[in-house]
Every structure is written in C-alpha cells, then in structure tokens.
Design an enzyme around this catalytic site. Structure first.
Site, PDB file in Angstrom:
ATOM      1  N   GLU A  42       0.843  -1.186  -0.041  1.00  0.00           N
ATOM      2  CA  GLU A  42      -0.070   0.047  -0.011  1.00  0.00           C
ATOM      3  C   GLU A  42       0.769   1.265   0.091  1.00  0.00           C
ATOM      4  O   GLU A  42       1.972   1.393   0.746  1.00  0.00           O
ATOM      5  CB  GLU A  42      -0.947  -0.138   0.997  1.00  0.00           C
ATOM      6  CG  GLU A  42      -1.727   1.036   1.338  1.00  0.00           C
ATOM      7  CD  GLU A  42      -2.761   0.980   2.685  1.00  0.00           C
ATOM      8  OE1 GLU A  42      -3.734   1.816   2.773  1.00  0.00           O
ATOM      9  OE2 GLU A  42      -2.217   0.373   3.712  1.00  0.00           O
ATOM     10  N   LYS A 115     -10.712   2.590  -1.330  1.00  0.00           N
ATOM     11  CA  LYS A 115     -10.423   1.916   0.069  1.00  0.00           C
ATOM     12  C   LYS A 115     -12.023   1.936   0.631  1.00  0.00           C
ATOM     13  O   LYS A 115     -12.187   3.480   0.938  1.00  0.00           O
ATOM     14  CB  LYS A 115      -9.326   2.265   0.847  1.00  0.00           C
ATOM     15  CG  LYS A 115      -9.086   1.637   1.997  1.00  0.00           C
ATOM     16  CD  LYS A 115      -7.955   2.079   2.629  1.00  0.00           C
ATOM     17  CE  LYS A 115      -7.621   1.234   4.057  1.00  0.00           C
ATOM     18  NZ  LYS A 115      -6.060   1.739   4.617  1.00  0.00           N
ATOM     19  N   CYS A 152      -5.742  -2.815   2.956  1.00  0.00           N
ATOM     20  CA  CYS A 152      -5.138  -2.583   4.317  1.00  0.00           C
ATOM     21  C   CYS A 152      -6.286  -2.866   5.158  1.00  0.00           C
ATOM     22  O   CYS A 152      -6.873  -4.040   5.297  1.00  0.00           O
ATOM     23  CB  CYS A 152      -4.338  -1.433   4.611  1.00  0.00           C
ATOM     24  SG  CYS A 152      -3.534  -1.403   5.929  1.00  0.00           S
TER      25      CYS A 152
END
Length: 287
Positions: A42, A115, A152
């Site tokens: 990331e 995200k 993540c």
C-alpha cells in the site's frame, strides 16, 4: 488456468523516483521467475505519511487520469506481461482517496477501487486524509484470472472478502501498511494473519498480502513496519511468507480452475441464507 502470483515486500523512502525504481526492479525479478500477478504494498511511492496529520502531505496526491505513477506501471506491466495492482494517493476534485488501479498484463487500466474502510488512531490518521471509498468492492477480470481487491484495513472485515467472492473473485489481494501498534501492548501480527487466513478458508479462495518493512520517522512519531507478507491457499494455509525485516518476493502457483471446482463441491455458497443475515444490515436500528 494455472497462474503464479507474487508478493513483494520492501522499505520505502521519501524519494518518489527511487521507490518507483525499487518496485520496478522487484517486478522484473518476479516476472523472470515466472510470476503472472505481482502484488505491491500500500502507498509504496512514499513514506506512510498517515502517521501524523499534516496538511502539506495532500500535495502528494495524484489524479488518476494524470498520474505518472500509473502511466509508468502501465508500461512496466506491458513490458513484463504481468498484472499489477497499483496503490496510490488519489485526488479527485476536492476529495482525496486511498485508491488502487488494476493494470492488466497488456498495460490496460482496468479500473479504480477506492478503499472502503478508513481507519483512525495513533500512527494511522487516515480519516484525516481520505474520504471513504465510493466505488463499492471491485473484482477485475484480468488476463490471469478474476482478482478481488481490498486495501489494508479492508482486510479485517469478513464482509469484504465475502462480497468479492460473491462477485466472482478467484484470488484476493490486499496491499497493506501495518506496523507497530502504539495502543496495543502486544504484537498484532498473528491476529492479522489469522483473520486473513480465515477469509481464505471461509471462501475457499487464495489470499495474498504485501506489507512494507523498515522504520519510518515523522514529527513526534515513528513506526516499525512488521513485514510478514504472505500467501495463503484456499484452505487458509500459509504457503509462502516473508519475515519481519527482509526485502524481496515470494511466488506460488495456483490452479484457479481446480479451486473453482472445489469451491462448488463444498456447497458453501449454495447453502448461504442471505434472508437470515439481516442483522448485519439492521444491527442497532431496533434496539
């Protein structure tokens, strides 16, 4: 279809071009060792700037249509005939997102994922920088299979993995940046990995995670990233892994057609009862 997927792991600096060159070198090595899909960590183009709140860091963001990072790795993907999910800090009008583009092996940009779950807390001040993603969960049809992406913090939510599997993913990839946990008094790595392996086993799908390593220092803050990038098979077994400090890559081969057949034979998705799961949506509304 048999494919080889690679995970990579490296430390980052505040030198944008050096980070890009370092990733390109890893991609080249993975490709020479037969990898078809290469996962990179990331926000690899810089230090993990989310350690602290700093308005100047918004200058690091790039527009998806004008990103040097994306255009560069489109050429890299085409050169080495590999699929590359590229994580980046996105500016879109007045908004900012933690985003990823999926680049196919011919260099084509297959689309954007933003995200979904945005964390906040000491050393992880992401809500200061990023709006919650508005793309929904994304599965990309690539030359080397249907790939689902989480970023993540998304990896802690079983709903992410299940939605991606329901949308036809054959492989789940999670670029991540996870390190020292100032609020916790223990190492979170085993908990993190067990959660991810659970996604693999529950959905009968391989899961891969790429993390960064190294110590990164910000004003009045520092983090040591924990590494331990890994590949889990469709049973949740870790079949490839790296340690807490090393830089490099690992590669593993999967037969996606055989895994698809096995997923059907288990009946896990056949026997789902979505009408019984309304508490997930309505929890707390009638309390």
């Amino acid at each position: 279809m048999k494919i080889k997927v690679a995970i990579t792991q490296m430390s980052c600096s505040n030198d944008y071009q050096k980070n890009i060159a370092k990733v390109e070198d890893l991609v080249q090595k993975c490709a020479k060792n037969g990898a078809n899909v290469v996962l990179i960590q990331e926000l690899f183009s810089n230090l993990y700037f989310c350690q602290v709140e700093d308005y100047d860091k918004f200058a690091l963001a790039e527009e998806a249509d004008n990103s040097y990072l994306i255009k560069h790795f489109q050429e890299v993907a085409k050169k080495y005939n590999v699929v590359l999910p590229i994580s980046f800090f996105e500016k879109s009008g007045p908004n900012y997102f933690n985003s990823l583009v999926m680049i196919d092996a011919d260099g084509k940009n297959l689309g954007l994922y933003r995200k979904t779950h945005i964390p906040t807390g000491q050393c992880y001040e992401e809500k200061f920088y990023f709006s919650p993603g508005d793309t929904g969960f994304k599965v990309f049809k690539t030359k080397f299979g249907k790939i689902g992406i989480g970023i993540c913090w998304d990896q802690w939510f079983p709903e992410t993995a299940r939605c991606l599997a329901l949308n036809g993913a054959q492989l789940l990839l999670y670029p991540t940046a996870i390190g020292s946990e100032p609020v916790l008094v223990r190492d979170s790595m085993p908990h993190w990995r067990n959660t991810m392996c659970g996604h693999a086993a529950a959905n009968i799908i391989p899961v891969c995670a790429s993390n960064r390593v190294g110590k990164e220092v910000a004003p009045n803050s520092e983090m040591v990233f924990q590494g331990y990038s890994f590949i889990a098979d469709q049973y949740g077994n870790v079949v490839e892994e790296m340690n807490r400090e090393e830089e490099g890559f690992r590669i593993h081969e999967f037969d996606l057609d055989a895994i698809d057949h096995e997923r059907v034979s288990w009946g896990v998705f056949r026997d789902r009862r979505p009408e019984c799961y309304q508490d997930i949506i309505h929890y707390g509304k009638n309390k």
